[in-house]
Design an enzyme around this catalytic site. Structure first.
Site, PDB file in Angstrom:
ATOM      1  N   GLU A   1       3.741  -6.849   1.667  1.00 37.45           N
ATOM      2  CA  GLU A   1       3.109  -7.195   0.374  1.00 37.45           C
ATOM      3  C   GLU A   1       3.081  -5.972  -0.549  1.00 37.45           C
ATOM      4  OE1 GLU A   1      -0.843  -8.224   1.617  1.00 37.45           O
ATOM      5  OE2 GLU A   1      -0.252 -10.161   2.420  1.00 37.45           O
TER       6      GLU A   1
ATOM      7  N   GLY B   1       0.746  -1.238   0.000  1.00 37.40           N
ATOM      8  CA  GLY B   1       0.000   0.000   0.000  1.00 37.40           C
ATOM      9  C   GLY B   1       0.779   1.292   0.000  1.00 37.40           C
TER      10      GLY B   1
ATOM     11  N   CYS C   1     -13.081   2.441 -29.053  1.00 35.18           N
ATOM     12  CA  CYS C   1     -14.282   3.042 -29.620  1.00 35.18           C
ATOM     13  C   CYS C   1     -15.262   3.482 -28.549  1.00 35.18           C
ATOM     14  CB  CYS C   1     -14.937   2.063 -30.583  1.00 35.18           C
ATOM     15  SG  CYS C   1     -14.307   2.282 -32.239  1.00 35.18           S
TER      16      CYS C   1
ATOM     17  N   ARG D   1      -7.392   2.223 -15.677  1.00 38.08           N
ATOM     18  CA  ARG D   1      -7.808   3.045 -14.533  1.00 38.08           C
ATOM     19  C   ARG D   1      -7.717   4.529 -14.855  1.00 38.08           C
ATOM     20  NH1 ARG D   1      -4.903  -0.293  -9.582  1.00 38.08           N
ATOM     21  NH2 ARG D   1      -6.701  -1.568  -9.074  1.00 38.08           N
TER      22      ARG D   1
ATOM     23  N   TYR E   1       0.504  -2.283 -12.333  1.00 40.01           N
ATOM     24  CA  TYR E   1      -0.917  -2.399 -12.651  1.00 40.01           C
ATOM     25  C   TYR E   1      -1.227  -2.147 -14.133  1.00 40.01           C
ATOM     26  CZ  TYR E   1      -1.517  -2.938  -7.669  1.00 40.01           C
ATOM     27  OH  TYR E   1      -1.420  -3.409  -6.377  1.00 40.01           O
TER      28      TYR E   1
ATOM     29  N   GLY F   1       3.410  -3.656  -3.828  1.00 40.34           N
ATOM     30  CA  GLY F   1       3.227  -3.830  -5.269  1.00 40.34           C
ATOM     31  C   GLY F   1       3.681  -2.584  -6.008  1.00 40.34           C
ATOM     32  N   ARG F   2       2.798  -1.570  -6.021  1.00 42.77           N
ATOM     33  CA  ARG F   2       3.046  -0.382  -6.858  1.00 42.77           C
ATOM     34  C   ARG F   2       4.333   0.347  -6.486  1.00 42.77           C
ATOM     35  NH1 ARG F   2      -1.843   1.714  -7.183  1.00 42.77           N
ATOM     36  NH2 ARG F   2      -2.635  -0.002  -5.954  1.00 42.77           N
TER      37      ARG F   2
HETATM   38  C1  LIG Z   1      -4.033  -7.714   0.223  1.00 38.48           C
HETATM   39  C2  LIG Z   1      -3.194  -6.794  -0.611  1.00 38.48           C
HETATM   40  N1  LIG Z   1      -1.880  -6.765  -0.395  1.00 38.48           N
HETATM   41  C3  LIG Z   1      -1.078  -5.965  -1.139  1.00 38.48           C
HETATM   42  C4  LIG Z   1      -1.582  -5.157  -2.128  1.00 38.48           C
HETATM   43  C5  LIG Z   1      -0.637  -4.305  -2.911  1.00 38.48           C
HETATM   44  O1  LIG Z   1      -0.891  -2.960  -2.768  1.00 38.48           O
HETATM   45  P1  LIG Z   1       0.097  -1.889  -3.388  1.00 38.48           P
HETATM   46  O2  LIG Z   1       0.298  -2.220  -4.816  1.00 38.48           O
HETATM   47  O3  LIG Z   1      -0.603  -0.601  -3.198  1.00 38.48           O
HETATM   48  O4  LIG Z   1       1.377  -1.981  -2.603  1.00 38.48           O
HETATM   49  C6  LIG Z   1      -2.958  -5.152  -2.368  1.00 38.48           C
HETATM   50  C7  LIG Z   1      -3.537  -4.284  -3.405  1.00 38.48           C
HETATM   51  O5  LIG Z   1      -4.658  -4.345  -3.788  1.00 38.48           O
HETATM   52  C8  LIG Z   1      -3.783  -5.991  -1.586  1.00 38.48           C
HETATM   53  O6  LIG Z   1      -5.109  -6.041  -1.789  1.00 38.48           O
END
Ligand SMILES: Cc1ncc(COP(=O)(O)O)c(C=O)c1O
Length: 462
Positions: A296, A258, A371, A335, A400, A298-299
């Site tokens: 965890e 997050g 379109c 998005r 993403y 991601g972005r």
């Molecule tokens: C359970 C969980 N963990 C980790 C993430 C990764 O979030 P981020 O890409 O914002 O770090 C998400 C994103 O939806 C998530 O739902």
């Protein structure tokens, strides 16, 4: 608040400072992609991932948590669900967070050990749970009902670490769809609901194998303090459970991902070290080693390490507005097109050879190929005037944007290339994902069942 990108660990040695700035790297890659035909008439859009940048981002994550005795960093596969990316991250010491059977499959295919995979999802089926438990993948149950399923399915010798996701209900950030700790969020056990805390403590008391608490407060748009407050509530719950049970049954905390991304300019902010600072302020005991940690992200690891390059197919004027019709639209920047206020992107203007366009900025819309009228990735943006055959770059799209393709108009998923670019003349591009072919689109569109609806008497349909 400084960027850790810009330095990268060599294959086995200390960080090697790249000579080029991020913008210069994009230019070097665009020039090379055009010169080698990876961007051209027949391949009008592609994604690019900065391999050195990814290494540097992982190094900065590791550095921010270096003082934590036991931490497993998993990568949220949903952010960039590409096997070569997962394999690179695994080589750099990361595990994977997966949210469904497809993500689990590609994490395993990438060579990630089951013990380094965490399975989250609000809708795990019995077969999915059974497979994860048999493999030894860690599972975070999303509800008490899911725990009851695990009661039935868990082999006595399962190696899976088992946890429960809670919703600390600390509130949302600026993007509702990204806020998972609101009062009514669909995720986890809503901790502040009447009686919920007691039910959670009882669930742990009844299951000695339940040893982890999980919370993911939210993603883009959530301030660090809000995320840290959610982690603090989760930590306090773990302390309460262990105190009540009179034993240290909760041994690990999965604090989710997050960390938000700055899409305004090149700077990486907040940094992972800003986040650990916020965590330390909110939860002084978090890093003292009594709880193993799982993250965890991601972005924050991938967004700034990727961009989309796309051709300008036509330009036109409508109602006094200049429009560049490009191949970067809702099929890949989904998005941004559908929620432009929440997901604005920096757009760069490049000429036919992949060099930055110069010239007086002109207000123009950067439209996509789909379109529907709303397929515009940037409205009224001041950029040097684009002409047919030019290119646009959508910056910071490494997370993403390559995993959240939209099949609208049956437009092919673009290819993704990884690059290294230490100097302008030493760009190396490798294929990470091929562009989807028209044969693949036809196959995925039911070609094998072409007669299914014209033979209604045949129950098999083919
Ligand atoms: C359970 C969980 N963990 C980790 C993430 C990764 O979030 P981020 O890409 O914002 O770090 C998400 C994103 O939806 C998530 O739902």
């Amino acid at each position: 608040m400084t960027s850790a990108r810009g330095t990268s660990p060599g294959p086995a040695g200390p960080p090697v400072p790249p000579v080029l700035s991020p913008d210069q790297r994009v230019t070097a890659v665009m020039r090379r992609a055009v010169a080698t035909g990876l961007l051209g008439d027949d391949r009008p859009v592609a994604g690019f991932l900065d391999t050195d940048g990814i290494r540097a981002s992982v190094a900065s994550l590791d550095a921010a948590f270096a003082h934590v005795p036991d931490v497993l960093h998993t990568f949220a596969v949903k952010a960039t669900s590409l096997v070569p990316v997962l394999r690179l991250l695994a080589r750099l010491g990361m595990g994977c967070e997966v949210a469904g059977p497809g993500e689990l499959r590609i994490a395993l295919d990438a060579g990630v050990a089951p013990q380094r995979i965490v399975f989250d999802s609000p809708a795990k089926t019995r077969p999915e749970l059974g497979e994860a438990l048999a493999l030894g993948v860690a599972v975070n149950a999303d509800s008490l009902d899911e725990l009851r399923r695990i009661d039935e399915l868990r082999p006595a010798d399962s190696a899976s670490v088992l946890g429960l996701r809670v919703n600390p209900q600390v509130g949302g950030g600026s993007i509702g769809a990204m806020s998972t700790a609101t009062a009514t969020s669909k995720f986890g056990v809503a901790l502040r609901d009447p009686g919920a805390r007691d039910r959670v403590v009882r669930a742990f008391a009844e299951r000695p194998w339940l040893t982890r608490l999980h919370a993911h407060v939210g993603s883009q748009g959530c301030p660090l303090e809000l995320i840290a407050e959610g982690v603090a509530q989760t930590y306090l719950l773990a302390e309460e459970i262990n105190r009540t049970l009179g034993t240290r049954q909760v041994t690990s905390l999965d604090i989710g991902g997050g960390l938000p991304v700055n899409f305004d300019d090149e700077e990486t902010r907040p940094a992972f070290s800003d986040y650990t600072g916020a965590l330390l302020a909110a939860v002084p005991g978090l890093f003292d080693g009594r709880y193993a940690l799982v993250t965890e992200f991601g972005r924050s690891l991938l967004a700034k390490n990727g961009f989309i390059g796309a051709r300008v197919e036509y330009t036109k004027e409508a109602g006094g507005r200049r429009i560049a019709v490009t191949h970067a639209g809702a099929q890949t920047a989904t998005r941004t097109v559908l929620m432009p206020d929440a997901w604005p992107l920096r757009v760069g203007a490049y000429d036919a050879d992949g060099n930055p366009r110069t010239g007086t900025p002109v207000r123009q819309d950067i439209a996509g190929p789909c379109c529907f009228a709303g397929d515009v990735v940037a409205h009224d943006r001041e950029l040097p005037e684009l002409v047919e055959g030019d290119h646009v770059v959508l910056h910071d799209t490494g997370a993403y944007y390559f995993s959240t393709h939209w099949a609208y108009n049956s437009l092919p998923r673009p290819a993704v290339y990884g690059f290294t670019a230490e100097r302008a003349d030493s760009v190396r591009l490798v294929t990470v994902r091929d562009a989807q072919t028209l044969d693949e689109i036809a196959a995925e569109s039911g070609l094998a069942h072409a007669d299914a609806l014209v033979c209604p008497a045949d129950p098999e349909g083919d």
